[in-house]
Every structure is written in C-alpha cells, then in structure tokens.
Design a protein around this motif. Structure first.
Motif, mmCIF file in Angstrom:
data_model
loop_
_atom_site.group_PDB
_atom_site.id
_atom_site.type_symbol
_atom_site.label_atom_id
_atom_site.label_comp_id
_atom_site.label_asym_id
_atom_site.label_seq_id
_atom_site.Cartn_x
_atom_site.Cartn_y
_atom_site.Cartn_z
ATOM 1 N N THR A 44 44.066 39.786 40.197
ATOM 2 C CA THR A 44 43.794 41.141 39.741
ATOM 3 C C THR A 44 42.375 41.256 39.191
ATOM 4 O O THR A 44 41.877 40.328 38.563
ATOM 5 C CB THR A 44 44.815 41.569 38.662
ATOM 6 N N PRO A 45 41.712 42.405 39.413
ATOM 7 C CA PRO A 45 40.351 42.584 38.890
ATOM 8 C C PRO A 45 40.319 42.840 37.379
ATOM 9 O O PRO A 45 39.251 42.969 36.810
ATOM 10 C CB PRO A 45 39.844 43.807 39.666
ATOM 11 N N TRP A 46 41.481 42.902 36.747
ATOM 12 C CA TRP A 46 41.532 43.165 35.314
ATOM 13 C C TRP A 46 40.986 42.000 34.495
ATOM 14 O O TRP A 46 40.515 42.204 33.380
ATOM 15 C CB TRP A 46 42.969 43.437 34.881
ATOM 16 N N TYR A 47 41.110 40.767 35.020
ATOM 17 C CA TYR A 47 40.828 39.593 34.189
ATOM 18 C C TYR A 47 39.905 38.598 34.872
ATOM 19 O O TYR A 47 39.847 38.511 36.085
ATOM 20 C CB TYR A 47 42.129 38.831 33.883
ATOM 21 N N GLU A 48 39.254 37.826 34.029
ATOM 22 C CA GLU A 48 38.603 36.609 34.467
ATOM 23 C C GLU A 48 39.176 35.482 33.614
ATOM 24 O O GLU A 48 39.755 35.730 32.556
ATOM 25 C CB GLU A 48 37.079 36.701 34.333
ATOM 26 N N ILE A 49 39.028 34.263 34.096
ATOM 27 C CA ILE A 49 39.486 33.097 33.342
ATOM 28 C C ILE A 49 38.264 32.496 32.660
ATOM 29 O O ILE A 49 37.231 32.265 33.299
ATOM 30 C CB ILE A 49 40.130 32.039 34.270
ATOM 31 N N VAL A 50 38.392 32.265 31.347
ATOM 32 C CA VAL A 50 37.314 31.649 30.576
ATOM 33 C C VAL A 50 37.892 30.516 29.742
ATOM 34 O O VAL A 50 39.116 30.428 29.552
ATOM 35 C CB VAL A 50 36.591 32.671 29.663
ATOM 36 N N CYS A 84 38.094 42.217 31.986
ATOM 37 C CA CYS A 84 36.819 42.551 32.636
ATOM 38 C C CYS A 84 36.514 44.029 32.387
ATOM 39 O O CYS A 84 37.371 44.800 31.978
ATOM 40 C CB CYS A 84 36.925 42.315 34.145
ATOM 41 N N SER A 85 35.268 44.418 32.673
ATOM 42 C CA SER A 85 34.892 45.838 32.650
ATOM 43 C C SER A 85 35.539 46.516 33.849
ATOM 44 O O SER A 85 35.654 45.897 34.896
ATOM 45 C CB SER A 85 33.383 45.981 32.738
ATOM 46 N N PRO A 86 35.971 47.728 33.747
ATOM 47 C CA PRO A 86 35.910 48.656 32.633
ATOM 48 C C PRO A 86 37.132 48.591 31.719
ATOM 49 O O PRO A 86 37.273 49.393 30.809
ATOM 50 C CB PRO A 86 35.847 50.017 33.336
ATOM 51 N N TYR A 87 38.008 47.609 31.941
ATOM 52 C CA TYR A 87 39.270 47.539 31.198
ATOM 53 C C TYR A 87 39.058 47.198 29.728
ATOM 54 O O TYR A 87 39.756 47.723 28.859
ATOM 55 C CB TYR A 87 40.230 46.560 31.876
ATOM 56 N N LYS A 88 38.074 46.318 29.434
ATOM 57 C CA LYS A 88 37.826 45.989 28.030
ATOM 58 C C LYS A 88 37.256 47.199 27.290
ATOM 59 O O LYS A 88 37.590 47.431 26.131
ATOM 60 C CB LYS A 88 36.932 44.764 27.872
ATOM 61 N N GLU A 89 36.428 48.004 27.955
ATOM 62 C CA GLU A 89 35.904 49.211 27.327
ATOM 63 C C GLU A 89 37.018 50.250 27.133
ATOM 64 O O GLU A 89 37.051 50.956 26.125
ATOM 65 C CB GLU A 89 34.752 49.796 28.155
ATOM 66 N N ALA A 90 37.928 50.324 28.087
ATOM 67 C CA ALA A 90 39.070 51.241 27.946
ATOM 68 C C ALA A 90 39.923 50.833 26.750
ATOM 69 O O ALA A 90 40.361 51.686 25.966
ATOM 70 C CB ALA A 90 39.902 51.258 29.222
ATOM 71 N N LEU A 91 40.157 49.537 26.587
ATOM 72 C CA LEU A 91 40.915 49.031 25.431
ATOM 73 C C LEU A 91 40.210 49.416 24.134
ATOM 74 O O LEU A 91 40.833 49.948 23.210
ATOM 75 C CB LEU A 91 41.059 47.510 25.534
ATOM 76 N N ALA A 92 38.911 49.151 24.041
ATOM 77 C CA ALA A 92 38.150 49.440 22.826
ATOM 78 C C ALA A 92 38.146 50.938 22.518
ATOM 79 O O ALA A 92 38.283 51.350 21.356
ATOM 80 C CB ALA A 92 36.717 48.917 22.962
ATOM 81 N N THR A 93 38.023 51.768 23.555
ATOM 82 C CA THR A 93 38.010 53.216 23.372
ATOM 83 C C THR A 93 39.354 53.710 22.846
ATOM 84 O O THR A 93 39.420 54.527 21.930
ATOM 85 C CB THR A 93 37.656 53.920 24.696
ATOM 86 N N ARG A 94 40.433 53.200 23.424
ATOM 87 C CA ARG A 94 41.777 53.605 22.968
ATOM 88 C C ARG A 94 42.036 53.153 21.533
ATOM 89 O O ARG A 94 42.647 53.870 20.734
ATOM 90 C CB ARG A 94 42.851 53.034 23.892
#
Length: 174
Positions: free
Chosen positions: A3-9, A148-158
C-alpha cells in the motif's frame, strides 16, 4: 504491491506517523491530597502513533522534550472490545468517512515485514514520552511502519482539527 500509505523504516529517527508497536507508557497515580508527592506509577502497553511534528523531532535539533503519541487499535481489537467507541455497527465506516472527529482511520498494511489490519487512531487519549526514550524504543523494535505523504499530513490535520474545534453554546436552528 504494498500500500502507498506506508514505508518501512528502522532506527532512532522519529517522524509524524511513525507506528511504535507494543510501547510502554507511564502514568502517575495521583494522591488524594494535591500537595502530597506522587509515589506510584502505573504502566500500560499500547500500539502508538507519533503525533508530534516531524520538524520538531530532527536529531540534534529537537524542539521538544516529549513526543506526543496517540494509541491505535486494529479492527479486530475494536470488534472484541465491547466498550470501544467504534464498536457500534457502522461506527468504523463513519470514522473512515471523517464523521467521527475523535478518530482517524489508517489503511491496512500489506508490507510483509509489518502486516497490519485497518486501524483507528484515538485522539481523545494522548500520551507523551521523552524523545530520547522513544528513540531507544524505536531502534530496539526494528522495522516499523511510517505513514507516507499525504496520509501523515491528513493525520496531523485531523488531530489539529479535533483539538481546535469549538463548541457553540447552541445548535443552529434550520
């Protein structure tokens, strides 16, 4: 394809949207009298997501001492917990449509190293841990998911919208 939502770090870098599984947080047990010192502490273990801003967590340039974290629960955990606010029929779907302001829904992860079900971030429960402590925990845990972007920005905005909401003294009459 993952899924494009995540990366592994992995390692000790921290960013908004990092998921730390099985992390222990500590809470003082407050005495009956306000002027008495705290002498006991409870510990709880949660799956947590970093809510502090990435720019405040840059190694060597930290702008905070404590990282803000919110718990996350997978769909199966929510379904087993009769007291969970999203347990009612249709509540998880409503939250996914941004109709439940206290929650943010995360897509499932199909990364082979970090499989995870659809999950809910709970904004009404906020924890903090020292940056240095959380860095050691993150490094010790090995590979982890990072939004990943834009999901982390969506989380922060919410999250910001949840804490910035204003309760009006009366409902609008239509």
């Amino acid at each position: 394809m993952p899924t494009p939502w995540y990366e592994i770090v992995q390692g000790d870098t921290l960013e908004t949207g990092d998921i730390i599984l099985g992390c222990t947080v500590y809470s003082p047990i407050f005495p009956a009298e306000p002027d008495e010192p705290v002498s006991e502490v409870e510990s709880f273990t949660f799956d947590l997501i970093v809510m502090s801003q990435t720019c405040d967590l840059v190694i060597g340039r930290e702008k905070l001492e404590n990282v803000v974290l919110c718990p996350i629960a997978q769909k199966s955990e929510i379904e087993r917990d009769a007291s969970h606010a999203l347990r009612q029929r249709g509540a998880l779907v409503q939250a996914a449509k941004n109709k439940e302001p206290a929650f943010f829904i995360l897509q499932a992860s199909d990364h082979p190293e970090c499989l995870r079900e659809v999950s809910a971030v709970h904004f009404r429960e906020v924890h903090t841990l020292p940056v240095s402590f959380l860095r050691r925990v993150a490094a010790m845990k090995g590979p982890r998911l990072r939004l990943c972007s834009p999901y982390k920005e969506a989380l922060a905005t919410r999250f910001a919208a949840f804490f910035g909401r204003v309760g009006l003294p009366e409902d609008i009459q239509i």
